[in-house]
Design a protein around this motif. Structure first.
Motif, PDB file in Angstrom:
ATOM      1  N   GLU A 111       0.822  -1.207   0.000  1.00  0.00           N
ATOM      2  CA  GLU A 111       0.000   0.000   0.000  1.00  0.00           C
ATOM      3  C   GLU A 111       0.856   1.257   0.000  1.00  0.00           C
ATOM      4  O   GLU A 111       0.556   2.210  -0.712  1.00  0.00           O
ATOM      5  N   GLN A 112       1.880   1.234   0.843  1.00  0.00           N
ATOM      6  CA  GLN A 112       2.718   2.419   0.965  1.00  0.00           C
ATOM      7  C   GLN A 112       4.157   2.021   1.238  1.00  0.00           C
ATOM      8  O   GLN A 112       4.406   0.994   1.876  1.00  0.00           O
ATOM      9  N   VAL A 113       5.068   2.801   0.721  1.00  0.00           N
ATOM     10  CA  VAL A 113       6.484   2.587   1.006  1.00  0.00           C
ATOM     11  C   VAL A 113       7.083   3.911   1.483  1.00  0.00           C
ATOM     12  O   VAL A 113       6.883   4.947   0.846  1.00  0.00           O
ATOM     13  N   PHE A 114       7.758   3.863   2.612  1.00  0.00           N
ATOM     14  CA  PHE A 114       8.413   5.066   3.125  1.00  0.00           C
ATOM     15  C   PHE A 114       9.895   4.819   3.301  1.00  0.00           C
ATOM     16  O   PHE A 114      10.277   3.834   3.917  1.00  0.00           O
ATOM     17  N   VAL A 115      10.697   5.707   2.749  1.00  0.00           N
ATOM     18  CA  VAL A 115      12.120   5.684   3.068  1.00  0.00           C
ATOM     19  C   VAL A 115      12.312   6.802   4.083  1.00  0.00           C
ATOM     20  O   VAL A 115      12.023   7.967   3.792  1.00  0.00           O
ATOM     21  N   ILE A 116      12.744   6.421   5.288  1.00  0.00           N
ATOM     22  CA  ILE A 116      12.752   7.374   6.405  1.00  0.00           C
ATOM     23  C   ILE A 116      14.143   7.504   7.010  1.00  0.00           C
ATOM     24  O   ILE A 116      14.824   6.494   7.252  1.00  0.00           O
ATOM     25  N   GLU A 117      14.525   8.745   7.254  1.00  0.00           N
ATOM     26  CA  GLU A 117      15.814   8.989   7.883  1.00  0.00           C
ATOM     27  C   GLU A 117      15.743   8.551   9.345  1.00  0.00           C
ATOM     28  O   GLU A 117      14.793   8.880  10.043  1.00  0.00           O
ATOM     29  N   LYS A 118      16.746   7.796   9.788  1.00  0.00           N
ATOM     30  CA  LYS A 118      16.763   7.368  11.189  1.00  0.00           C
ATOM     31  C   LYS A 118      16.936   8.583  12.080  1.00  0.00           C
ATOM     32  O   LYS A 118      17.531   9.581  11.693  1.00  0.00           O
ATOM     33  N   GLY A 119      16.452   8.515  13.286  1.00  0.00           N
ATOM     34  CA  GLY A 119      16.615   9.634  14.221  1.00  0.00           C
ATOM     35  C   GLY A 119      15.563  10.693  14.013  1.00  0.00           C
ATOM     36  O   GLY A 119      14.575  10.738  14.731  1.00  0.00           O
ATOM     37  N   TYR A 131       6.241   6.266  -1.509  1.00  0.00           N
ATOM     38  CA  TYR A 131       5.311   5.894  -2.572  1.00  0.00           C
ATOM     39  C   TYR A 131       3.992   5.503  -1.914  1.00  0.00           C
ATOM     40  O   TYR A 131       3.992   4.750  -0.932  1.00  0.00           O
ATOM     41  N   THR A 132       2.890   6.044  -2.394  1.00  0.00           N
ATOM     42  CA  THR A 132       1.586   5.743  -1.813  1.00  0.00           C
ATOM     43  C   THR A 132       0.607   5.380  -2.907  1.00  0.00           C
ATOM     44  O   THR A 132       0.502   6.092  -3.901  1.00  0.00           O
ATOM     45  N   LYS A 133      -0.073   4.249  -2.722  1.00  0.00           N
ATOM     46  CA  LYS A 133      -1.043   3.821  -3.725  1.00  0.00           C
ATOM     47  C   LYS A 133      -2.234   4.767  -3.721  1.00  0.00           C
ATOM     48  O   LYS A 133      -2.660   5.242  -4.748  1.00  0.00           O
ATOM     49  N   TYR A 175      -3.392  -4.441   8.551  1.00  0.00           N
ATOM     50  CA  TYR A 175      -2.135  -4.076   7.906  1.00  0.00           C
ATOM     51  C   TYR A 175      -0.923  -4.608   8.647  1.00  0.00           C
ATOM     52  O   TYR A 175      -0.942  -4.811   9.844  1.00  0.00           O
ATOM     53  N   LYS A 176       0.117  -4.818   7.854  1.00  0.00           N
ATOM     54  CA  LYS A 176       1.392  -5.130   8.453  1.00  0.00           C
ATOM     55  C   LYS A 176       2.378  -4.095   7.956  1.00  0.00           C
ATOM     56  O   LYS A 176       2.327  -3.690   6.803  1.00  0.00           O
ATOM     57  N   ILE A 177       3.245  -3.671   8.827  1.00  0.00           N
ATOM     58  CA  ILE A 177       4.276  -2.735   8.409  1.00  0.00           C
ATOM     59  C   ILE A 177       5.622  -3.429   8.516  1.00  0.00           C
ATOM     60  O   ILE A 177       6.075  -3.762   9.604  1.00  0.00           O
ATOM     61  N   HIS A 178       6.175  -3.694   7.346  1.00  0.00           N
ATOM     62  CA  HIS A 178       7.478  -4.344   7.278  1.00  0.00           C
ATOM     63  C   HIS A 178       8.544  -3.262   7.403  1.00  0.00           C
ATOM     64  O   HIS A 178       8.499  -2.262   6.701  1.00  0.00           O
ATOM     65  N   ILE A 203      13.472   1.540   5.693  1.00  0.00           N
ATOM     66  CA  ILE A 203      12.346   1.548   4.758  1.00  0.00           C
ATOM     67  C   ILE A 203      11.174   0.845   5.424  1.00  0.00           C
ATOM     68  O   ILE A 203      11.318  -0.263   5.948  1.00  0.00           O
ATOM     69  N   ALA A 204      10.040   1.514   5.438  1.00  0.00           N
ATOM     70  CA  ALA A 204       8.832   0.922   6.012  1.00  0.00           C
ATOM     71  C   ALA A 204       7.834   0.675   4.893  1.00  0.00           C
ATOM     72  O   ALA A 204       7.582   1.562   4.088  1.00  0.00           O
ATOM     73  N   VAL A 205       7.311  -0.554   4.846  1.00  0.00           N
ATOM     74  CA  VAL A 205       6.354  -0.894   3.797  1.00  0.00           C
ATOM     75  C   VAL A 205       5.038  -1.312   4.432  1.00  0.00           C
ATOM     76  O   VAL A 205       5.004  -2.254   5.233  1.00  0.00           O
ATOM     77  N   VAL A 206       3.986  -0.602   4.105  1.00  0.00           N
ATOM     78  CA  VAL A 206       2.671  -0.954   4.623  1.00  0.00           C
ATOM     79  C   VAL A 206       2.036  -1.962   3.672  1.00  0.00           C
ATOM     80  O   VAL A 206       1.911  -1.700   2.480  1.00  0.00           O
ATOM     81  N   ILE A 207       1.686  -3.129   4.213  1.00  0.00           N
ATOM     82  CA  ILE A 207       1.148  -4.201   3.376  1.00  0.00           C
ATOM     83  C   ILE A 207      -0.252  -4.556   3.874  1.00  0.00           C
ATOM     84  O   ILE A 207      -0.466  -4.707   5.076  1.00  0.00           O
ATOM     85  N   SER A 208      -1.191  -4.685   2.952  1.00  0.00           N
ATOM     86  CA  SER A 208      -2.496  -5.222   3.339  1.00  0.00           C
ATOM     87  C   SER A 208      -2.502  -6.695   2.987  1.00  0.00           C
ATOM     88  O   SER A 208      -1.846  -7.106   2.037  1.00  0.00           O
ATOM     89  N   GLY A 209      -3.230  -7.474   3.745  1.00  0.00           N
ATOM     90  CA  GLY A 209      -3.256  -8.916   3.498  1.00  0.00           C
ATOM     91  C   GLY A 209      -2.327  -9.646   4.431  1.00  0.00           C
ATOM     92  O   GLY A 209      -1.691  -9.038   5.281  1.00  0.00           O
ATOM     93  N   PRO A 210      -2.249 -10.973   4.273  1.00  0.00           N
ATOM     94  CA  PRO A 210      -1.526 -11.793   5.259  1.00  0.00           C
ATOM     95  C   PRO A 210      -0.010 -11.553   5.298  1.00  0.00           C
ATOM     96  O   PRO A 210       0.586 -11.673   6.354  1.00  0.00           O
ATOM     97  N   ALA A 211       0.600 -11.225   4.181  1.00  0.00           N
ATOM     98  CA  ALA A 211       2.042 -10.972   4.140  1.00  0.00           C
ATOM     99  C   ALA A 211       2.833 -12.010   4.924  1.00  0.00           C
ATOM    100  O   ALA A 211       3.443 -11.700   5.932  1.00  0.00           O
ATOM    101  N   ASP A 212       2.797 -13.230   4.452  1.00  0.00           N
ATOM    102  CA  ASP A 212       3.501 -14.307   5.157  1.00  0.00           C
ATOM    103  C   ASP A 212       5.016 -14.193   4.954  1.00  0.00           C
ATOM    104  O   ASP A 212       5.494 -13.285   4.286  1.00  0.00           O
ATOM    105  N   ASP A 213       5.741 -15.128   5.559  1.00  0.00           N
ATOM    106  CA  ASP A 213       7.204 -15.053   5.544  1.00  0.00           C
ATOM    107  C   ASP A 213       7.779 -15.011   4.129  1.00  0.00           C
ATOM    108  O   ASP A 213       8.722 -14.271   3.864  1.00  0.00           O
ATOM    109  N   SER A 214       7.186 -15.781   3.223  1.00  0.00           N
ATOM    110  CA  SER A 214       7.760 -15.836   1.879  1.00  0.00           C
ATOM    111  C   SER A 214       7.524 -14.511   1.145  1.00  0.00           C
ATOM    112  O   SER A 214       8.375 -14.037   0.410  1.00  0.00           O
TER     113      SER A 214
END
Ligand SMILES: Nc1nc2c(ncn2[C@@H]2O[C@H](COP(=O)(O)OP(=O)(O)O)[C@@H](O)[C@H]2O)c(=O)[nH]1
Ligand SMILES: [Mg+2]
Lengths: 163, 254
Positions: free
Chosen positions: B138-146, B154-156, B195-198, B207-218
């Motif tokens: 759904e969304q991808v964020f590249v975020i500066e630490k600190g 990127y946002t859908k 949602y899951k935020i990877h 980088i934080a990625v917001v995922i909808s759905g089960p988002a399993d290990d694979s």
């Protein structure tokens, strides 16, 4: 394309950090006290020399001493606002040490020193108190009346951007 | 005919009745002799059966008493002996129950699937239950630490304010990492309702990625590779917010 800056308001709990941010961002004030748990983030975009500057304001929970704050909340900060409450002397008893702590851990990051709740005091009287303790302050503000709130942040912006 | 023969003859004549009776008795005795063992056997067997059937009733209390005393005196040994057996039984039972449960769920999922998307089913044949709920970025964020400031995103669908999201994400991440200072650990996944935020860490940013759905290990493992690729290709030198946003869109929009 706008420039973004992280600003953190520090100071003991109850000095008016959240109120100042609320006044600055939403132009509202409430007498009821809501404790900030962890951190609350708000933002405001301000114009500066023809450019848009996005201020990401971190309102962190107050601590008895700055060195008790989570280091990670303070990392990557471009500017601090140190707030004290003139009606409670515990909020500025250790002001010098706390400023030294900031200076040491975040060198070159500008700090604005602020006496809030100025609507509750006689400013001249309080300036004497500060003089006796040899404390220097940048602004007297009031989140309640809005006095000087905007100026505080604009002064910080100009310090951060080095002009 | 001599005397003795004459006497015998006389005896027969006189004692005819008695003689016959005697003969019958002897004959009966012979017969009994042959019958008796069989008869005795059945009687003994019957008795034995009865006795056996009475054992639990008669001896039971005695044995139980003895056993319970034995168990009482050596509880630890008994528990030790029984523990693995009971443990295995319980495990087996639970496994079976879970298998049943799983099967039921799958059955329901299959039913649901066939109701909602019979079209794709007819195209691809019987669907796997795993494919039921698709994981989507759904969304991808590249975020500066600190600072928690956004380097690029990127946002859908444009949603909540990005600056605040990335700030809060950074605050939460720092909080968790501070709170569990177990060496070099870092927060890798936040689950929030649907949602899951990877979260994937690099040296000066994450980088934080917001995922909808089960988002399993694979799914997350593939995503991880993709983010490594992205970082390798674009996150170097002078990075510009707009440039990163464009690259992210190219990389993740599908
Ligand atoms: N009179 C007056 N009260 C204030 C002012 N700023 C904050 N307060 C009150 O002080 C209390 C604490 O304020 P708050 O913003 O929550 O402090 P924080 O803990 O530093 O975030 C609240 O009851 C506010 O209404 C001010 O400028 N004047
Ligand atoms: Mg507060």
């Amino acid at each position: 394309m706008s420039v973004s800056k992280k600003i953190v308001l520090v100071g003991h709990y109850g000095v008016g950090k959240s109120s100042l941010i609320r006044r600055f961002v939403q132009n509202i004030f409430s007498d009821s006290y809501q404790v900030t748990i962890g951190v609350h983030i708000l933002k405001k975009t301000v114009p500066y020399k023809g450019e848009d500057i996005t201020l990401v304001l971190w309102d962190i929970e107050g601590k008895e001493n700055i060195n008790q704050s989570r280091t990670s909340y303070l990392l990557g900060t471009s500017g601090f606002v140190f707030v004290i409450d003139p009606t409670r002397d515990t909020t500025y008893q250790n002001l010098k040490e706390e400023l030294i702590f900031l200076e040491k851990n975040y060198p070159k990051v500008p700090v604005i020193k602020l006496v809030n709740k100025s609507d509750l005091i006689n400013i001249e009287e309080f300036q004497k108190v500060l003089a006796i303790q040899n404390l220097e302050i940048d602004f007297f503000s009031s989140a309640k009346t809005g006095e000087n709130v905007e100026n505080v942040f604009m002064q910080l912006v100009s310090k951060m951007l080095g002009t | 005919m001599n005397d003795s023969e004459k006497l015998l003859h006389l005896k027969r004549l006189i004692l005819n009745e008695d003689w016959n009776a005697a003969q019958r008795i002897f004959k009966r005795l012979d017969e009994l002799d042959k019958e008796l063992p069989g008869k005795m056997d059945t009687i003994v067997t019957k008795r034995l059966d009865k006795y056996t059937s009475e054992i639990p009733e008669k001896l039971g209390p005695v044995i139980t008493q003895a056993l319970s005393e034995e168990i009482k005196n050596s509880q630890d040994r008994v528990v030790d002996a029984l523990f693995p057996i009971i443990g295995k039984m319980i495990k087996k039972y639970i496994q079976k129950e879970i298998a049943i449960l799983q099967e039921n769920i799958n059955k329901q999922l299959r039913n649901t699937f066939s109701i909602f998307s019979f079209r794709s089913k007819s195209k691809k044949g019987t669907p796997k239950t795993i494919e039921l709920i698709k994981s989507e970025i759904e969304q991808v964020f590249v975020i500066e630490k600190g600072s928690g400031l956004i380097i690029g995103s990127y946002t859908k669908h444009a949603t909540v304010d990005e600056d605040m999201i990335s700030g809060m994400l950074t605050a939460i991440k720092s909080f968790v990492e501070d709170a569990f200072q177990g060496g070099q650990q870092s927060l890798e996944l936040i689950q929030y309702e649907l949602y899951k935020i990877h979260i994937q860490n690099f040296s000066s940013y994450y980088i934080a990625v917001v995922i909808s759905g089960p988002a399993d290990d694979s799914f997350r493992s593939k995503l991880e590779d993709k983010l490594f690729d992205f970082s390798e290709q674009y996150m170097k030198g002078e990075v510009d917010k707009l440039m990163i946003a464009n690259k992210l869109a190219n990389f993740f929009a599908s």
